[in-house]
Write a protein that holds these residues in place. Structure first.
Motif, PDB file in Angstrom:
ATOM      1  N   ASP A 126      39.753  33.383  43.885  1.00  0.00           N
ATOM      2  CA  ASP A 126      38.075  32.855  43.398  1.00  0.00           C
ATOM      3  C   ASP A 126      37.865  34.438  43.592  1.00  0.00           C
ATOM      4  O   ASP A 126      36.452  35.013  43.007  1.00  0.00           O
ATOM      5  N   ASP A 127      38.122  35.018  44.689  1.00  0.00           N
ATOM      6  CA  ASP A 127      37.453  36.998  45.101  1.00  0.00           C
ATOM      7  C   ASP A 127      37.672  37.825  43.759  1.00  0.00           C
ATOM      8  O   ASP A 127      37.511  38.773  44.691  1.00  0.00           O
ATOM      9  N   LEU A 128      38.783  37.676  42.981  1.00  0.00           N
ATOM     10  CA  LEU A 128      39.216  39.299  42.020  1.00  0.00           C
ATOM     11  C   LEU A 128      38.043  39.760  41.401  1.00  0.00           C
ATOM     12  O   LEU A 128      37.353  38.687  40.494  1.00  0.00           O
ATOM     13  N   ASP A 129      38.003  40.572  40.909  1.00  0.00           N
ATOM     14  CA  ASP A 129      37.034  41.235  40.413  1.00  0.00           C
ATOM     15  C   ASP A 129      37.565  41.588  39.241  1.00  0.00           C
ATOM     16  O   ASP A 129      37.767  42.655  38.888  1.00  0.00           O
ATOM     17  N   TRP A 130      37.249  41.046  38.130  1.00  0.00           N
ATOM     18  CA  TRP A 130      37.411  40.508  36.643  1.00  0.00           C
ATOM     19  C   TRP A 130      37.270  42.346  36.298  1.00  0.00           C
ATOM     20  O   TRP A 130      37.596  42.636  35.714  1.00  0.00           O
ATOM     21  N   ASN A 131      35.692  42.329  36.272  1.00  0.00           N
ATOM     22  CA  ASN A 131      35.393  43.066  35.796  1.00  0.00           C
ATOM     23  C   ASN A 131      36.016  44.468  35.988  1.00  0.00           C
ATOM     24  O   ASN A 131      36.006  45.404  34.575  1.00  0.00           O
ATOM     25  N   HIS A 132      36.555  45.062  37.219  1.00  0.00           N
ATOM     26  CA  HIS A 132      36.788  46.077  37.157  1.00  0.00           C
ATOM     27  C   HIS A 132      38.636  45.603  36.888  1.00  0.00           C
ATOM     28  O   HIS A 132      38.664  47.051  35.939  1.00  0.00           O
ATOM     29  N   LEU A 133      39.133  45.022  36.846  1.00  0.00           N
ATOM     30  CA  LEU A 133      40.701  44.468  35.955  1.00  0.00           C
ATOM     31  C   LEU A 133      40.200  44.490  35.071  1.00  0.00           C
ATOM     32  O   LEU A 133      41.543  44.717  34.435  1.00  0.00           O
ATOM     33  N   ALA A 134      39.620  44.454  33.935  1.00  0.00           N
ATOM     34  CA  ALA A 134      39.006  44.800  32.917  1.00  0.00           C
ATOM     35  C   ALA A 134      38.897  46.304  32.132  1.00  0.00           C
ATOM     36  O   ALA A 134      38.579  46.418  31.193  1.00  0.00           O
ATOM     37  N   GLU A 135      38.719  47.117  33.225  1.00  0.00           N
ATOM     38  CA  GLU A 135      39.090  48.321  32.777  1.00  0.00           C
ATOM     39  C   GLU A 135      40.190  48.855  32.083  1.00  0.00           C
ATOM     40  O   GLU A 135      41.219  49.233  32.402  1.00  0.00           O
ATOM     41  N   GLN A 136      39.256  49.753  31.041  1.00  0.00           N
ATOM     42  CA  GLN A 136      40.444  50.427  30.094  1.00  0.00           C
ATOM     43  C   GLN A 136      41.014  51.321  30.438  1.00  0.00           C
ATOM     44  O   GLN A 136      42.558  51.218  29.915  1.00  0.00           O
ATOM     45  N   LYS A 137      41.038  52.374  31.825  1.00  0.00           N
ATOM     46  CA  LYS A 137      42.162  52.839  32.257  1.00  0.00           C
ATOM     47  C   LYS A 137      42.546  52.254  33.333  1.00  0.00           C
ATOM     48  O   LYS A 137      43.260  53.200  34.350  1.00  0.00           O
ATOM     49  N   THR A 138      43.120  51.194  33.135  1.00  0.00           N
ATOM     50  CA  THR A 138      43.469  50.526  34.548  1.00  0.00           C
ATOM     51  C   THR A 138      44.814  49.825  33.854  1.00  0.00           C
ATOM     52  O   THR A 138      44.546  49.390  33.155  1.00  0.00           O
ATOM     53  N   THR A 139      45.787  50.142  34.714  1.00  0.00           N
ATOM     54  CA  THR A 139      46.910  49.206  34.313  1.00  0.00           C
ATOM     55  C   THR A 139      47.109  47.907  35.391  1.00  0.00           C
ATOM     56  O   THR A 139      46.823  48.507  36.726  1.00  0.00           O
ATOM     57  N   THR A 140      47.322  46.594  34.935  1.00  0.00           N
ATOM     58  CA  THR A 140      47.403  45.559  36.134  1.00  0.00           C
ATOM     59  C   THR A 140      48.589  45.098  35.846  1.00  0.00           C
ATOM     60  O   THR A 140      48.685  44.389  34.792  1.00  0.00           O
ATOM     61  N   ILE A 141      49.340  44.842  37.195  1.00  0.00           N
ATOM     62  CA  ILE A 141      50.460  43.592  36.546  1.00  0.00           C
ATOM     63  C   ILE A 141      50.438  42.087  37.803  1.00  0.00           C
ATOM     64  O   ILE A 141      49.192  42.903  39.224  1.00  0.00           O
ATOM     65  N   PHE A 142      50.409  41.072  36.993  1.00  0.00           N
ATOM     66  CA  PHE A 142      50.275  40.036  37.623  1.00  0.00           C
ATOM     67  C   PHE A 142      51.205  39.874  38.182  1.00  0.00           C
ATOM     68  O   PHE A 142      52.228  39.552  37.439  1.00  0.00           O
ATOM     69  N   TYR A 143      51.810  39.403  39.971  1.00  0.00           N
ATOM     70  CA  TYR A 143      52.559  38.584  40.052  1.00  0.00           C
ATOM     71  C   TYR A 143      52.774  36.978  40.265  1.00  0.00           C
ATOM     72  O   TYR A 143      50.918  37.099  39.894  1.00  0.00           O
ATOM     73  N   MET A 144      53.566  36.542  39.625  1.00  0.00           N
ATOM     74  CA  MET A 144      53.751  35.363  40.010  1.00  0.00           C
ATOM     75  C   MET A 144      52.469  34.526  38.990  1.00  0.00           C
ATOM     76  O   MET A 144      52.146  33.410  39.798  1.00  0.00           O
ATOM     77  N   GLY A 145      52.129  35.090  37.673  1.00  0.00           N
ATOM     78  CA  GLY A 145      51.120  34.797  36.932  1.00  0.00           C
ATOM     79  C   GLY A 145      51.061  33.703  36.160  1.00  0.00           C
ATOM     80  O   GLY A 145      50.402  33.762  35.162  1.00  0.00           O
ATOM     81  N   GLY A 146      52.983  33.094  35.983  1.00  0.00           N
ATOM     82  CA  GLY A 146      53.270  32.301  34.504  1.00  0.00           C
ATOM     83  C   GLY A 146      52.624  31.072  34.632  1.00  0.00           C
ATOM     84  O   GLY A 146      51.649  31.374  33.696  1.00  0.00           O
TER      85      GLY A 146
END
Length: 503
Positions: free
Chosen positions: A394-414
């Motif tokens: 519940d506490d993920l900061d989606w605005n930061h995760l959506a930044e264009q210059k960021t690479t995001t890897i989601f573990y166990m996200g199937g």
């Protein structure tokens, strides 16, 4: 219930070491010091076998009317007090010559002569080898790496001698010449060390430390006294009867991605508590005597509770066991290592950590992508794809995760892929942002998908969630490699500042 008394039925499943695979030949190291060996033939090929036998201290009885020049020089050479001796008889061999003989080697001109020599040796009950005639050989000579008393022999069962020689050259580069001195030192101090240390973990710990030194420089002056002091110290420590726990990263699955330190830990373990995602290839590198216990946790399946795993580690270590907690990937990345370390330290159990290659790094390698490519990313984030309840945290900061210059890897996200897509789009991420999915990375069942964020959920549905799933999102994935013919989907043709991607 005493965790040390767990029976196989107490755990959902275990993996036991596989049985020894079939061997073409049994590798045997034969003591020939001052033993009689019969050698028929005087050629250069026979001379090489004679030199090898003499190096083992054998008394080599040579039967040949004439000797080659190389063989003659060998017979006349003084090899020193430890070398074998040559006794040349300038005649052909006879059946009586096999009396009191340990092994027989013949250099025969044709099959008729070879068959006669072979039959005579067999009748006398003597192991026999006819040079370059496999049909008349009960044993074979391998390609040798000599660091005596360390000896490595390689055999291809006669299929590819050149391959055996190539393997020998590889091994030669791995074994330093100093290994000979260390092995001789081990012979000298073995009885003294063993008199200080009881059989089991303390003695094994000493010799593992010895091995680490043996692959370095030549033994220093006075090293024997220092080693014996180490043995006495280990003896005093071992009487406390407290074992230890090592958290080991097993990597993403491919056994070749293990670190050398991880392999040493597996070879030293008394008990291995391993996750469900640890591959059989990794487990095969463990010491065969080690007890293996599956304590895996998998989404949607019956799993061991973390509290039970913690209690098991403490109980085993207090019983004096060297425990390896073998975790997929890296223990310190979504491996709950912090909870286990805190529990062990509270119980006074020594704990060590051996890092492993995390799945995100393996995914980047297999896709040929730099997660921090300077043209596309200023940061990389590793994010868990599910919480304890199975949904996204519940506490993920989606605005930061959506930044264009960021690479995001989601573990166990199937299982949460659709929600990941929706949250990123709601936070303003472009629907055409590159995205990748890799299932069972580095394993034989590996699957890859390369596409766009907007179709992420549909791709996960195609790949499935039976195997561990990694999801990557970010502009670094524009040039990701997709080698799966079953999922040929690529980015559509379009222009970007740095790349033109063609489907």
């Amino acid at each position: 219930m005493d965790l040390l008394q767990l029976q196989p039925s107490d755990l959902s499943a275990r993996r036991n070491p596989t049985r020894m695979a079939p061997l073409a030949k049994l590798p045997v190291f034969w003591a020939l010091d001052r033993k009689r060996v019969l050698l028929a033939g005087g050629t250069d090929a026979a001379a090489w076998k004679a030199e090898l036998l003499a190096a083992c201290g054998a008394d080599v009885y040579v039967y040949a009317r004439e000797l080659s020049q190389a063989f003659e020089s060998l017979v006349q050479r003084d090899g020193g007090p430890e070398a074998g001796r040559f006794f040349h008889h300038a005649r052909d061999w006879s059946p009586q010559d096999f009396d009191d003989t340990s092994i027989a080697i013949g250099d025969c001109a044709d099959d008729e002569e070879a068959a006669a020599f072979f039959d005579a040796a067999c009748a006398a009950g003597i192991p026999v080898n006819v040079i370059d005639k496999p049909k008349y050989c009960q044993f074979q000579f391998g390609s040798i790496v000599n660091r005596s008393p360390v000896i490595v022999a390689i055999s291809t069962d006669g299929a590819a001698p050149i391959l055996a020689q190539a393997i020998r050259r590889r091994i030669e580069t791995l074994l330093p010449p100093s290994l000979k001195s260390w092995a001789s030192l081990a012979q000298t101090i073995r009885d003294k060390v063993n008199s200080h240390l009881r059989v089991g973990a303390p003695r094994r710990a000493f010799w593992e430390s010895f091995v680490d030194r043996a692959f370095g420089a030549e033994p220093a002056v006075g090293i024997e006294n220092a080693l014996l002091a180490d043995a006495r110290h280990l003896d005093a420590v071992s009487k406390s009867n407290i074992g230890c726990v090592t958290l080991v990263g097993a990597g993403p699955g491919d056994a070749e991605l293990l670190t050398m330190k991880a392999v040493r830990a597996l070879q030293a373990a008394d008990v291995i508590l391993f996750d469900d995602l640890v591959s059989d290839e990794v487990l095969e590198l463990a010491r065969r005597e080690a007890k293996r216990m599956l304590v895996g946790k998998r989404g949607g399946r019956t799993s061991c509770k973390q509290e039970d795993i913690n209690a098991m580690m403490v109980s085993l270590a207090k019983a004096g066991k060297r425990v390896v907690r073998l975790k997929s990937g890296d223990p310190m990345i979504f491996g709950r290592a912090g909870e286990e370390i805190a529990c062990l330290e509270k119980a006074g159990i020594p704990v060590d950590v051996v890092p492993g290659i995390t799945s995100a790094s393996a995914m980047a390698a297999c896709l040929g992508v730099s997660l921090t490519h300077r043209d596309h990313a200023r940061a990389v984030r590793f994010v868990t794809g599910h919480s304890r309840s199975g949904s996204l945290p519940d506490d993920l900061d989606w605005n930061h995760l959506a930044e264009q210059k960021t690479t995001t890897i989601f573990y166990m996200g199937g299982r949460t892929a659709d929600e990941i897509r929706s949250r990123l789009l709601a936070a303003g991420m472009d629907s055409r942002t590159p995205a990748v999915i890799v299932s069972a990375v580095t394993r034989t069942k590996e699957k890859r998908w390369v596409g766009m964020l907007d179709t992420l959920a549909e791709a996960v549905a195609q790949i499935g969630v039976d195997e561990p799933v990694l999801i990557g999102v970010g502009h670094v994935f524009w040039d990701a490699k997709n080698t799966d013919a079953w999922l040929p989907k690529r980015f559509p043709s379009q222009k970007r500042e740095e790349h033109r991607v063609v489907s």
